[in-house]
Design an enzyme around this catalytic site. Structure first.
Site, PDB file in Angstrom:
ATOM      1  N   SER A 330       0.805  -1.233   0.000  1.00  0.00           N
ATOM      2  CA  SER A 330       0.000   0.000   0.000  1.00  0.00           C
ATOM      3  C   SER A 330       0.834   1.278   0.000  1.00  0.00           C
ATOM      4  O   SER A 330       0.276   2.377  -0.087  1.00  0.00           O
ATOM      5  CB  SER A 330      -0.928   0.010   1.221  1.00  0.00           C
ATOM      6  OG  SER A 330      -1.861  -1.050   1.136  1.00  0.00           O
ATOM      7  N   ASP A 354     -17.554   0.713   0.267  1.00  0.00           N
ATOM      8  CA  ASP A 354     -16.670  -0.419   0.580  1.00  0.00           C
ATOM      9  C   ASP A 354     -17.337  -1.315   1.615  1.00  0.00           C
ATOM     10  O   ASP A 354     -17.385  -0.958   2.797  1.00  0.00           O
ATOM     11  CB  ASP A 354     -15.319   0.086   1.110  1.00  0.00           C
ATOM     12  CG  ASP A 354     -14.451  -1.052   1.645  1.00  0.00           C
ATOM     13  OD1 ASP A 354     -14.646  -2.202   1.197  1.00  0.00           O
ATOM     14  OD2 ASP A 354     -13.581  -0.787   2.494  1.00  0.00           O
ATOM     15  N   ASP A 369     -10.821  -6.674   1.368  1.00  0.00           N
ATOM     16  CA  ASP A 369     -10.158  -5.521   1.969  1.00  0.00           C
ATOM     17  C   ASP A 369      -9.498  -5.990   3.268  1.00  0.00           C
ATOM     18  O   ASP A 369      -9.947  -6.976   3.871  1.00  0.00           O
ATOM     19  CB  ASP A 369     -11.185  -4.429   2.265  1.00  0.00           C
ATOM     20  CG  ASP A 369     -10.528  -3.093   2.591  1.00  0.00           C
ATOM     21  OD1 ASP A 369     -10.585  -2.192   1.739  1.00  0.00           O
ATOM     22  OD2 ASP A 369      -9.948  -2.953   3.700  1.00  0.00           O
ATOM     23  N   HIS A 375     -14.937  -0.048   4.931  1.00  0.00           N
ATOM     24  CA  HIS A 375     -14.736   1.333   5.369  1.00  0.00           C
ATOM     25  C   HIS A 375     -15.944   2.218   5.090  1.00  0.00           C
ATOM     26  O   HIS A 375     -15.913   3.421   5.377  1.00  0.00           O
ATOM     27  CB  HIS A 375     -13.515   1.933   4.644  1.00  0.00           C
ATOM     28  CG  HIS A 375     -12.231   1.230   4.960  1.00  0.00           C
ATOM     29  ND1 HIS A 375     -11.386   1.617   5.967  1.00  0.00           N
ATOM     30  CD2 HIS A 375     -11.644   0.136   4.382  1.00  0.00           C
ATOM     31  CE1 HIS A 375     -10.325   0.810   6.003  1.00  0.00           C
ATOM     32  NE2 HIS A 375     -10.465  -0.093   5.053  1.00  0.00           N
ATOM     33  N   CYS A 388      -7.587   1.979   2.273  1.00  0.00           N
ATOM     34  CA  CYS A 388      -8.719   1.167   1.817  1.00  0.00           C
ATOM     35  C   CYS A 388      -8.360   0.424   0.531  1.00  0.00           C
ATOM     36  O   CYS A 388      -8.129   1.039  -0.517  1.00  0.00           O
ATOM     37  CB  CYS A 388      -9.928   2.071   1.587  1.00  0.00           C
ATOM     38  SG  CYS A 388     -11.340   1.199   0.892  1.00  0.00           S
TER      39      CYS A 388
END
Length: 631
Positions: A330, A354, A369, A375, A388
């Site tokens: 990420s 999400d 996720d 989220h 996310c």
């Protein structure tokens, strides 16, 4: 019967004698003329050439090794020095029974058989009247014992010389590097480059890191002494000396205290830490663990020592900063978010829902996720802050791998950063064309989703991540990282130039602010993935956490670091910079197979090293400001 007495013909005898004398005179005169002609030829016509040949037989030029340049950190602390040692040298031409002499010396000085074996290997590459080292570094006991018995060993001598020493041992190995003995491969390389004559008296050459990269500067220029020799080739008198020119001293951007603190923070963990000046690209700290003592290589590492390094499961020979290729995870979400804004695929207000997973239409699989319950509604800023995955699955699918690959290349992924050490890999920025060429297979949509969160085939080195993070911090300025701060020649310091690559210019410069705001919230917002680590910091900062999967999980498989083998645990990553408003330093932390993710493991390490940086550099700034005010 009476014999007749002959009367001598004196006139005839005189005539014969005269002719003989004339012939003899002609021969003598001819001989003298030939001798005089030859003497004229030797003494006058060929004088210069013969004089040169005579001097070549009588006078020898012996090379003198230059003193190698020293290496300092940015504060003047010695990182690589030259220390005097005593070696035991052998002149084989002066020894009648070499094998017997070596055997006696072995009993006298107590050294292993491998030392003699190494001596014979070195002897093959030396002329017999040259000194060949037997023991490279005599200890005090050996020095005293041989001095008492030296008169028994003609052709054996104690020689004083300088040897490279690294006082901080394994702390700086992957940055500073080391020197080692010149081998046949080095000789061939030097011959091809035309540098071999300059190494006529040198025993070592830079093999790694700064020592190798700046070898020409550090080595210096060979000198010579003219000596008169006897008929056996041994020096009997020094006629003249042309002193060698010492190598340049080098000052690095490294700060030894920051380097030591970074190594302390990593401890026994496998990983790396980079601290880079965000304004110049100077590397303030660069640690790769585990490491090893470079002094092992200076005089020739033993087979046992080298095998221990080569066969270690911890890979200490690997410079993880520039050769460790990891999925960036990420940590690259800011750059992909920036691409989405640039392409108009999203804007600052674009939101998606999400639920904790993402699906591709027509594909019977859910891409999870990291937050199982999701989220909720997420925009790009929040997607960076909370990391996310679902937002980036959706964005990556809309962008496509070709656009992602092309844009990430602008940040330096898939190519070497250009840092001034040779030990660097380009890692891999995958694309549709790359996969077709590599595997002969098409690119699948699911692989694009993985690339969107820094997984799949994508790998990056920590140094590439440092450069890419600096580009975000500096709004597109592409710095080339460097270890060199400057060089010292004849007492004068010359600062190295700041190097750049082409700046990344956006169609809408306000997009930088959208991304950097999300990165600031990573550290400074209560919902940020690194907030716990940076809470109450005395400086502002921005960053991005990452947790890189080492092994793919099944659709229903749950990950628990404590229940799986260490080699399958995730890598913890963190990239960031400080202060957030006016970046001065970039930090990258990569820890292999950790028991936690980027937010819980890597971010706290980054906070601690930034705390040390803030204390050291801000105190220095305050002192400088006070000094300037007084002046």
């Amino acid at each position: 019967m009476r014999h007749r007495t002959h009367i001598r013909d004196h006139d005839s005898e005189a005539a014969v004698f005269g002719r003989r004398v004339l012939v003899a005179m002609v021969i003598v005169v001819a001989a003298f003329i030939a001798l005089a002609s030859n003497m004229y030829h030797l003494q006058v016509s060929e004088h210069n050439e013969l004089q040169t040949r005579s001097n070549d037989n009588r006078i020898k030029l012996l090379p003198l090794a230059p003193n190698r340049g020293l290496i300092y950190d940015r504060n003047g602390v010695l990182l690589a020095e030259n220390t005097p040692i005593y070696s035991l040298d052998v002149t084989p031409e002066e020894i009648d029974n070499l094998e017997q002499t070596l055997s006696q010396l072995q009993q006298l000085l107590d050294f292993p058989d491998s030392t003699i074996e190494r001596f014979y290997r070195n002897l093959k590459n030396q002329r017999r009247f040259n000194n060949v080292p037997l023991l490279d570094e005599l200890n005090e006991k050996q020095l005293a014992v041989f001095a008492a018995h030296q008169h028994k060993y003609p052709g054996i001598s104690i020689e004083a010389r300088l040897i490279r020493n690294y006082p901080h041992k394994e702390l700086l190995t992957h940055a500073v590097g080391y020197v080692a003995k010149i081998n046949p491969r080095d000789v061939e390389s030097l011959r091809e480059s035309g540098e071999l004559p300059n190494y006529a008296a040198s025993r070592t050459i830079g093999k790694l890191g700064i020592e190798k990269y700046y070898e020409k500067d550090l080595h210096g220029e060979v000198g010579y002494q003219s000596v008169e020799v006897n008929n056996r080739g041994r020096a009997v008198r020094t006629l003249s000396i042309e002193a060698p020119k010492p190598g340049q001293d080098i000052v690095l951007e490294l700060d030894l205290e920051l380097q030591r603190k970074a190594a302390e923070l990593l401890g026994e963990q496998r990983g790396s830490i980079i601290l880079m000046d965000a304004t110049t690209g100077g590397i303030l700290a660069m640690v790769s663990t585990p490491s090893y003592d470079p002094n092992w290589f200076v005089n020739g590492i033993s087979v046992k020592q080298y095998q221990s390094l080569l066969n270690s499961t911890q890979s200490p020979l690997l410079n993880r900063v520039t050769q460790g290729a990891y999925p960036p995870a990420s940590t690259i979400k800011p750059q992909i978010g920036l691409l989405g804004l640039e392409e108009g695929t999203i804007d600052e207000d674009t939101r998606i829902w999400d639920p904790g997973w993402f699906e591709i239409k027509g594909v019977d699989r859910r891409y999870r996720d990291w937050l199982a319950w999701g989220h909720g509604w997420v925009d790009v800023e929040r997607a960076i802050t909370e990391s996310c995955d679902t937002f980036y699955y959706d964005l990556a699918l809309k962008l496509g791998v070709d656009k992602i690959s092309s844009f990430m290349a602008e940040f330096g992924f898939g190519e070497r950063t250009g840092i001034d050490i040779h030990e660097e890999v380009s890692a891999l920025m995958p694309s549709r064309g790359w996969k077709r060429a590599r595997f002969g297979q098409p690119w699948y949509a699911g692989e694009t989703l993985s690339v969107g969160i820094g997984q799949s085939y994508w790998t990056a080195t920590p140094m590439q991540l440092a450069v890419a993070t600096a580009m975000v911090a500096n709004k597109g300025e592409h710095l080339i990282p460097r270890l060199l701060r400057g060089k010292i020649q004849d007492g004068v310091f010359e600062e190295a130039l700041i190097a750049h690559r082409e700046k990344l210019t956006l169609s809408d410069s306000s997009n930088w602010e959208v991304i950097t705001k999300g990165m600031r919230n990573v550290n400074m917002s209560p919902k940020g993935t690194a907030h716990r680590a940076f809470k109450d910091a005395p400086y502002s900062s921005a960053g991005k956490t990452g947790t890189a999967q080492v092994r793919s999980l099944g659709q229903e498989e749950e990950y628990n670091a404590e229940d799986i083998a260490e080699r399958y645990r995730d890598n913890a990553m963190y990239v960031g910079y400080a202060p957030a408003e006016d970046p001065e330093v970039v930090v990258v932390v990569a820890i292999e197979n950790s028991l936690g993710g980027g937010g819980s493991v890597a971010a706290p390490v980054a906070r601690k090293i930034l705390d040390v940086w803030h204390t050291r550099f801000n105190n220095g700034k305050k002192q400088q400001e006070e000094t300037n005010a007084d002046n």
